[in-house]
Design a protein around this motif. Structure first.
Motif, PDB file in Angstrom:
ATOM      1  N   GLY A   1       0.826  -1.193   0.000  1.00  0.00           N
ATOM      2  CA  GLY A   1       0.000   0.000   0.000  1.00  0.00           C
ATOM      3  C   GLY A   1       0.862   1.245   0.000  1.00  0.00           C
ATOM      4  O   GLY A   1       1.772   1.370   0.825  1.00  0.00           O
ATOM      5  N   LYS A   2       0.598   2.139  -0.930  1.00  0.00           N
ATOM      6  CA  LYS A   2       1.363   3.378  -1.033  1.00  0.00           C
ATOM      7  C   LYS A   2       0.426   4.493  -1.446  1.00  0.00           C
ATOM      8  O   LYS A   2      -0.313   4.361  -2.429  1.00  0.00           O
ATOM      9  CB  LYS A   2       2.489   3.226  -2.055  1.00  0.00           C
ATOM     10  N   THR A   3       0.434   5.582  -0.692  1.00  0.00           N
ATOM     11  CA  THR A   3      -0.393   6.724  -1.058  1.00  0.00           C
ATOM     12  C   THR A   3       0.259   7.479  -2.208  1.00  0.00           C
ATOM     13  O   THR A   3       1.474   7.404  -2.418  1.00  0.00           O
ATOM     14  CB  THR A   3      -0.591   7.677   0.137  1.00  0.00           C
ATOM     15  N   SER A   4      -0.555   8.219  -2.938  1.00  0.00           N
ATOM     16  CA  SER A   4      -0.041   8.938  -4.106  1.00  0.00           C
ATOM     17  C   SER A   4       0.966  10.015  -3.715  1.00  0.00           C
ATOM     18  O   SER A   4       1.853  10.344  -4.497  1.00  0.00           O
ATOM     19  CB  SER A   4      -1.194   9.543  -4.910  1.00  0.00           C
ATOM     20  N   ASN A   5       0.860  10.562  -2.500  1.00  0.00           N
ATOM     21  CA  ASN A   5       1.816  11.587  -2.080  1.00  0.00           C
ATOM     22  C   ASN A   5       3.059  11.001  -1.410  1.00  0.00           C
ATOM     23  O   ASN A   5       3.958  11.726  -1.016  1.00  0.00           O
ATOM     24  CB  ASN A   5       1.144  12.595  -1.142  1.00  0.00           C
ATOM     25  N   GLY A   6       3.099   9.667  -1.247  1.00  0.00           N
ATOM     26  CA  GLY A   6       4.260   9.002  -0.671  1.00  0.00           C
ATOM     27  C   GLY A   6       4.330   9.042   0.843  1.00  0.00           C
ATOM     28  O   GLY A   6       5.309   8.590   1.430  1.00  0.00           O
ATOM     29  N   GLY A   7       3.302   9.539   1.503  1.00  0.00           N
ATOM     30  CA  GLY A   7       3.306   9.637   2.959  1.00  0.00           C
ATOM     31  C   GLY A   7       3.133   8.308   3.668  1.00  0.00           C
ATOM     32  O   GLY A   7       3.493   8.175   4.833  1.00  0.00           O
ATOM     33  N   ILE A   8       2.553   7.335   2.991  1.00  0.00           N
ATOM     34  CA  ILE A   8       2.445   5.972   3.508  1.00  0.00           C
ATOM     35  C   ILE A   8       2.964   5.041   2.431  1.00  0.00           C
ATOM     36  O   ILE A   8       2.519   5.104   1.284  1.00  0.00           O
ATOM     37  CB  ILE A   8       0.987   5.608   3.853  1.00  0.00           C
TER      38      ILE A   8
ATOM     39  N   GLU B   1       0.944  13.111   5.423  1.00  0.00           N
ATOM     40  CA  GLU B   1      -0.398  12.538   5.569  1.00  0.00           C
ATOM     41  C   GLU B   1      -1.385  13.435   6.297  1.00  0.00           C
ATOM     42  O   GLU B   1      -2.584  13.328   6.095  1.00  0.00           O
ATOM     43  CB  GLU B   1      -0.327  11.169   6.244  1.00  0.00           C
ATOM     44  N   VAL B   2      -0.923  14.341   7.145  1.00  0.00           N
ATOM     45  CA  VAL B   2      -1.848  15.224   7.859  1.00  0.00           C
ATOM     46  C   VAL B   2      -2.586  16.138   6.873  1.00  0.00           C
ATOM     47  O   VAL B   2      -3.700  16.590   7.145  1.00  0.00           O
ATOM     48  CB  VAL B   2      -1.142  16.034   8.971  1.00  0.00           C
ATOM     49  N   ASN B   3      -1.995  16.365   5.712  1.00  0.00           N
ATOM     50  CA  ASN B   3      -2.666  17.161   4.680  1.00  0.00           C
ATOM     51  C   ASN B   3      -3.857  16.421   4.091  1.00  0.00           C
ATOM     52  O   ASN B   3      -4.766  17.031   3.535  1.00  0.00           O
ATOM     53  CB  ASN B   3      -1.686  17.532   3.559  1.00  0.00           C
ATOM     54  N   VAL B   4      -3.857  15.101   4.191  1.00  0.00           N
ATOM     55  CA  VAL B   4      -4.933  14.262   3.668  1.00  0.00           C
ATOM     56  C   VAL B   4      -5.943  13.929   4.761  1.00  0.00           C
ATOM     57  O   VAL B   4      -7.143  13.877   4.524  1.00  0.00           O
ATOM     58  CB  VAL B   4      -4.352  12.962   3.056  1.00  0.00           C
ATOM     59  N   ASP B   5      -5.447  13.696   5.985  1.00  0.00           N
ATOM     60  CA  ASP B   5      -6.300  13.309   7.110  1.00  0.00           C
ATOM     61  C   ASP B   5      -5.900  14.136   8.332  1.00  0.00           C
ATOM     62  O   ASP B   5      -4.931  13.818   9.022  1.00  0.00           O
ATOM     63  CB  ASP B   5      -6.143  11.812   7.401  1.00  0.00           C
ATOM     64  N   ALA B   6      -6.650  15.184   8.608  1.00  0.00           N
ATOM     65  CA  ALA B   6      -6.320  16.113   9.690  1.00  0.00           C
ATOM     66  C   ALA B   6      -6.454  15.484  11.073  1.00  0.00           C
ATOM     67  O   ALA B   6      -5.968  16.044  12.060  1.00  0.00           O
ATOM     68  CB  ALA B   6      -7.198  17.354   9.601  1.00  0.00           C
ATOM     69  N   SER B   7      -7.071  14.311  11.179  1.00  0.00           N
ATOM     70  CA  SER B   7      -7.233  13.673  12.487  1.00  0.00           C
ATOM     71  C   SER B   7      -5.971  12.950  12.947  1.00  0.00           C
ATOM     72  O   SER B   7      -5.898  12.498  14.084  1.00  0.00           O
ATOM     73  CB  SER B   7      -8.408  12.697  12.459  1.00  0.00           C
ATOM     74  N   LEU B   8      -4.974  12.835  12.097  1.00  0.00           N
ATOM     75  CA  LEU B   8      -3.736  12.125  12.453  1.00  0.00           C
ATOM     76  C   LEU B   8      -2.892  12.930  13.432  1.00  0.00           C
ATOM     77  O   LEU B   8      -2.996  14.153  13.501  1.00  0.00           O
ATOM     78  CB  LEU B   8      -2.924  11.832  11.194  1.00  0.00           C
ATOM     79  N   THR B   9      -2.042  12.220  14.173  1.00  0.00           N
ATOM     80  CA  THR B   9      -1.090  12.866  15.073  1.00  0.00           C
ATOM     81  C   THR B   9       0.324  12.437  14.673  1.00  0.00           C
ATOM     82  O   THR B   9       0.492  11.436  13.978  1.00  0.00           O
ATOM     83  CB  THR B   9      -1.345  12.459  16.538  1.00  0.00           C
ATOM     84  N   PRO B  10       1.346  13.159  15.151  1.00  0.00           N
ATOM     85  CA  PRO B  10       2.720  12.770  14.833  1.00  0.00           C
ATOM     86  C   PRO B  10       3.079  11.345  15.286  1.00  0.00           C
ATOM     87  O   PRO B  10       4.042  10.760  14.797  1.00  0.00           O
ATOM     88  CB  PRO B  10       3.559  13.806  15.573  1.00  0.00           C
ATOM     89  N   ALA B  11       2.306  10.775  16.185  1.00  0.00           N
ATOM     90  CA  ALA B  11       2.578   9.421  16.680  1.00  0.00           C
ATOM     91  C   ALA B  11       2.550   8.379  15.562  1.00  0.00           C
ATOM     92  O   ALA B  11       3.161   7.318  15.704  1.00  0.00           O
ATOM     93  CB  ALA B  11       1.568   9.044  17.760  1.00  0.00           C
TER      94      ALA B  11
END
Length: 144
Positions: free
Chosen positions: A86-93, A115-125
């Protein structure tokens, strides 16, 4: 000779959704080999989407760090195969798990900043999920 060529053509045109049907178990729990403390990752389908969860030392649901894999993630989990791509188009995952349950390799890269730009609910963890390169793992595949 015609048989193998036809089989290859079928495999090459299989969609990610088709790869997951029939051979997917509800989850795989993979433990690192040779790391102290042990690191644990779980691949699990939740509400129709694949998630990768992570712990250090032991599974503690209250301390779970998890990220949802992209919708096009390819997942195959069986008694003989563990495979996740699995790989996101922006390379964040960017997650790759490959091998057998007894001997597999996990390579996970997760970037909070991307990835925070795609999902604002994420944390640095979420960056704790990252393996910093390929890691040997043993996996238990749950069967229903």
């Amino acid at each position: 000779m015609v048989g193998p060529v036809l089989l290859l053509a079928v495999v090459a045109t299989t969609s990610p959704q088709a790869l997951t049907s029939g051979t997917v178990a509800p989850q795989a729990v993979c433990r690192s080999i040779g790391l102290d403390p042990v690191r644990i990752w779980r691949v699990q389908q939740v509400a129709g989407r694949w998630q990768l969860a992570h712990w250090r030392g032991r599974i503690d649901e209250a301390a779970t760090v998890r990220v949802t894999l992209p919708p096009n993630a390819e997942v195959r989990l069986s008694p003989t195969v563990v495979a996740v791509r699995g790989k996101t188009s922006n390379g964040g995952i960017d997650v790759t798990l490959s091998g057998t349950p007894a001997a597999a390799t996990l390579d996970a890269y997760v970037s909070y900043e991307l990835e925070v730009n795609v999902d604002a609910s994420l944390t640095p963890a979420i960056e704790e999920i990252a393996t910093e390169g390929p890691v040997g793992v043993r996996c238990e595949v749950a069967q229903d």
